[in-house]
Scaffold this motif. Structure first.
Motif, PDB file in Angstrom:
ATOM      1  N   LEU A   1     -13.059  42.361  87.808  1.00  0.00           N
ATOM      2  CA  LEU A   1     -11.680  42.086  87.417  1.00  0.00           C
ATOM      3  C   LEU A   1     -11.611  41.508  86.002  1.00  0.00           C
ATOM      4  N   HIS A   2     -12.619  40.726  85.629  1.00  0.00           N
ATOM      5  CA  HIS A   2     -12.652  40.183  84.261  1.00  0.00           C
ATOM      6  C   HIS A   2     -12.756  41.309  83.237  1.00  0.00           C
ATOM      7  N   ARG A   3     -13.555  42.315  83.529  1.00  0.00           N
ATOM      8  CA  ARG A   3     -13.675  43.457  82.615  1.00  0.00           C
ATOM      9  C   ARG A   3     -12.349  44.212  82.518  1.00  0.00           C
ATOM     10  N   GLN A   4     -11.654  44.298  83.633  1.00  0.00           N
ATOM     11  CA  GLN A   4     -10.341  44.956  83.621  1.00  0.00           C
ATOM     12  C   GLN A   4      -9.347  44.158  82.785  1.00  0.00           C
ATOM     13  N   GLN A   5      -9.418  42.835  82.871  1.00  0.00           N
ATOM     14  CA  GLN A   5      -8.525  41.998  82.072  1.00  0.00           C
ATOM     15  C   GLN A   5      -8.816  42.138  80.576  1.00  0.00           C
ATOM     16  N   LEU A   6     -10.081  42.313  80.227  1.00  0.00           N
ATOM     17  CA  LEU A   6     -10.432  42.531  78.827  1.00  0.00           C
ATOM     18  C   LEU A   6      -9.846  43.840  78.320  1.00  0.00           C
ATOM     19  N   VAL A   7      -9.851  44.853  79.171  1.00  0.00           N
ATOM     20  CA  VAL A   7      -9.239  46.139  78.797  1.00  0.00           C
ATOM     21  C   VAL A   7      -7.753  45.928  78.511  1.00  0.00           C
ATOM     22  N   MET A   8      -7.080  45.181  79.393  1.00  0.00           N
ATOM     23  CA  MET A   8      -5.651  44.911  79.194  1.00  0.00           C
ATOM     24  C   MET A   8      -5.413  44.143  77.901  1.00  0.00           C
TER      25      MET A   8
ATOM     26  N   LEU B   1      -2.537  48.683  81.318  1.00  0.00           N
ATOM     27  CA  LEU B   1      -2.974  48.214  82.631  1.00  0.00           C
ATOM     28  C   LEU B   1      -3.800  49.278  83.338  1.00  0.00           C
ATOM     29  N   PRO B   2      -5.084  48.994  83.665  1.00  0.00           N
ATOM     30  CA  PRO B   2      -5.880  49.958  84.426  1.00  0.00           C
ATOM     31  C   PRO B   2      -5.390  50.034  85.872  1.00  0.00           C
ATOM     32  N   VAL B   3      -5.475  51.203  86.472  1.00  0.00           N
ATOM     33  CA  VAL B   3      -4.938  51.404  87.815  1.00  0.00           C
ATOM     34  C   VAL B   3      -5.677  50.581  88.861  1.00  0.00           C
ATOM     35  N   THR B   4      -6.958  50.336  88.649  1.00  0.00           N
ATOM     36  CA  THR B   4      -7.734  49.623  89.663  1.00  0.00           C
ATOM     37  C   THR B   4      -7.366  48.143  89.762  1.00  0.00           C
ATOM     38  N   PHE B   5      -6.777  47.579  88.694  1.00  0.00           N
ATOM     39  CA  PHE B   5      -6.456  46.152  88.731  1.00  0.00           C
ATOM     40  C   PHE B   5      -5.379  45.845  89.769  1.00  0.00           C
ATOM     41  N   PRO B   6      -4.186  46.445  89.713  1.00  0.00           N
ATOM     42  CA  PRO B   6      -3.202  46.153  90.763  1.00  0.00           C
ATOM     43  C   PRO B   6      -3.625  46.678  92.128  1.00  0.00           C
ATOM     44  N   LEU B   7      -4.368  47.771  92.136  1.00  0.00           N
ATOM     45  CA  LEU B   7      -4.809  48.321  93.420  1.00  0.00           C
ATOM     46  C   LEU B   7      -5.682  47.325  94.170  1.00  0.00           C
ATOM     47  N   LEU B   8      -6.623  46.689  93.448  1.00  0.00           N
ATOM     48  CA  LEU B   8      -7.516  45.722  94.075  1.00  0.00           C
ATOM     49  C   LEU B   8      -6.832  44.387  94.326  1.00  0.00           C
ATOM     50  N   VAL B   9      -6.203  43.832  93.296  1.00  0.00           N
ATOM     51  CA  VAL B   9      -5.632  42.487  93.408  1.00  0.00           C
ATOM     52  C   VAL B   9      -4.514  42.462  94.447  1.00  0.00           C
ATOM     53  N   ASP B  10      -3.566  43.358  94.320  1.00  0.00           N
ATOM     54  CA  ASP B  10      -2.439  43.344  95.254  1.00  0.00           C
ATOM     55  C   ASP B  10      -2.846  43.824  96.634  1.00  0.00           C
ATOM     56  N   GLY B  11      -3.798  44.746  96.680  1.00  0.00           N
ATOM     57  CA  GLY B  11      -4.296  45.177  97.987  1.00  0.00           C
ATOM     58  C   GLY B  11      -4.949  44.026  98.743  1.00  0.00           C
TER      59      GLY B  11
END
Length: 334
Positions: free
Chosen positions: A53-60, A66-76
């Protein structure tokens, strides 16, 4: 001997009313069970995914996308944890899990969910059309082609379904039910009749969580006053659908479809960020009050007309169902 028995029983009789009322575990204890358990379990699970998730936040941070996997994982994860804790509380309360808003997908719930999807897509498209006619937005062309449209469209649909589940359940699920129950109990102690108590309880809770829903959007980097207002108002409209049906399925469908159409199909900004792998490249232009600027369409003054339209649709298409808050409060159909 009789006096001794009464003395032994009195502490138990004195403690039980502190935790239990006439309809089971008191609302305050259900809330105090739900919040810390959901927070701790969520932190543990998301902590295990911390590196990714930290790597995804760096992308943002680096791209603004916003990468698709971030809300998919966090909200899921958030929804799964909240639903698990709510299920455990339902066992303690000896209450149906569906009373907290997400019940079985029976045929009528599937129809409501599908209607919410259709209205969410339609109203977002109407808003974008209005912005185009007003000269407040420009479409720059397609970013995806061929099978990529299907692939990323499906992934974003799953991601926004997870977002809708998590946000609706946390704002209008168990907590809405319990706070409604608690406020209704207070109103009853003040001498109000039961139907009025239930009405007061529901709408006080709905107002509180809609206000909170709007304020939480203030954490987004590109949010605006109109955006905060529209988030709070649409929260009330979604609570209205719960009031009429006793279920969150219409609200979940609407929420997911609105976000998907906004972020994937039209590719517009949402509170300062855009989605990776979106279908269209779109940008706003002109006065911020009309275009919404970085907030996106939800920051445009035109969104208020859409919210009024959605309110009317809920009133006209969702009739009060047996067991719903509206029916239990003896509120006549509009």
């Amino acid at each position: 001997m009789q006096d001794d028995q009464n003395t032994d029983a009195s502490p138990r009789n004195g403690v039980r009313p502190f935790f239990f009322g006439h309809d089971g575990l008191r609302a305050i204890w259900s809330i105090l069970l739900f919040l810390p358990l959901t927070f701790v379990l969520g932190r543990v699970i998301l902590g295990a995914l911390g590196g990714y998730l930290h790597r995804q936040q760096l992308v943002m941070k680096n791209t603004g996308e916003l990468p698709v996997t971030f809300p998919l994982l966090v909200d899921g994860v958030l929804f799964a944890v909240a639903a698990l804790v709510a299920f455990l509380i339902s066992r303690i309360e000896k209450r149906s899990f569906g009373k907290y808003g997400v019940d079985a997908l029976r045929p009528n719930r599937i129809r409501q969910f599908s209607a919410g999807l259709a209205i969410g897509i339609t109203t977002m498209c109407l808003l974008m059309l209005a912005l185009k006619v007003a000269g407040a937005t420009t479409f720059n062309g397609l970013l995806l082609h061929g099978t990529d449209i299907v692939k990323w469209g499906a992934l974003w649909a799953l991601a926004f379904f997870a977002v809708a589940l998590a946000e609706e359940y946390l704002m209008r699920g168990l907590l809405q039910f319990q706070l409604s129950r608690g406020v209704a109990a207070i109103a009853s102690r003040m001498g109000h009749r039961e139907p009025l108590c239930k009405r007061i309880g529901f709408w006080v809770a709905a107002g509180f969580f809609s206000l909170l829903f709007g304020l939480l959007h203030g954490n987004n980097p590109g949010e605006s006053p109109i955006g905060l207002l529209s988030a709070g108002l649409i929260g009330l409209v979604l609570a209205y659908s719960l009031w009429r049906t006793g279920s969150l399925w219409w609200a979940i469908g609407y929420h997911a479809a609105w976000d998907w159409t906004q972020s994937f199909v039209w590719g517009v900004a949402d509170s300062g960020g855009v989605s990776q792998h979106r279908l269209l490249s779109t940008h706003s232009q002109g006065p911020l009050l009309l275009s919404g600027g970085l907030t996106g369409p939800e920051g445009s003054i035109l969104v208020l007309a859409i919210i009024l339209l959605v309110t009317a649709i809920v009133a006209l298409t969702l009739k009060p169902e047996p067991g719903s808050p509206a029916a239990e409060s003896n509120v006549p159909s509009l």
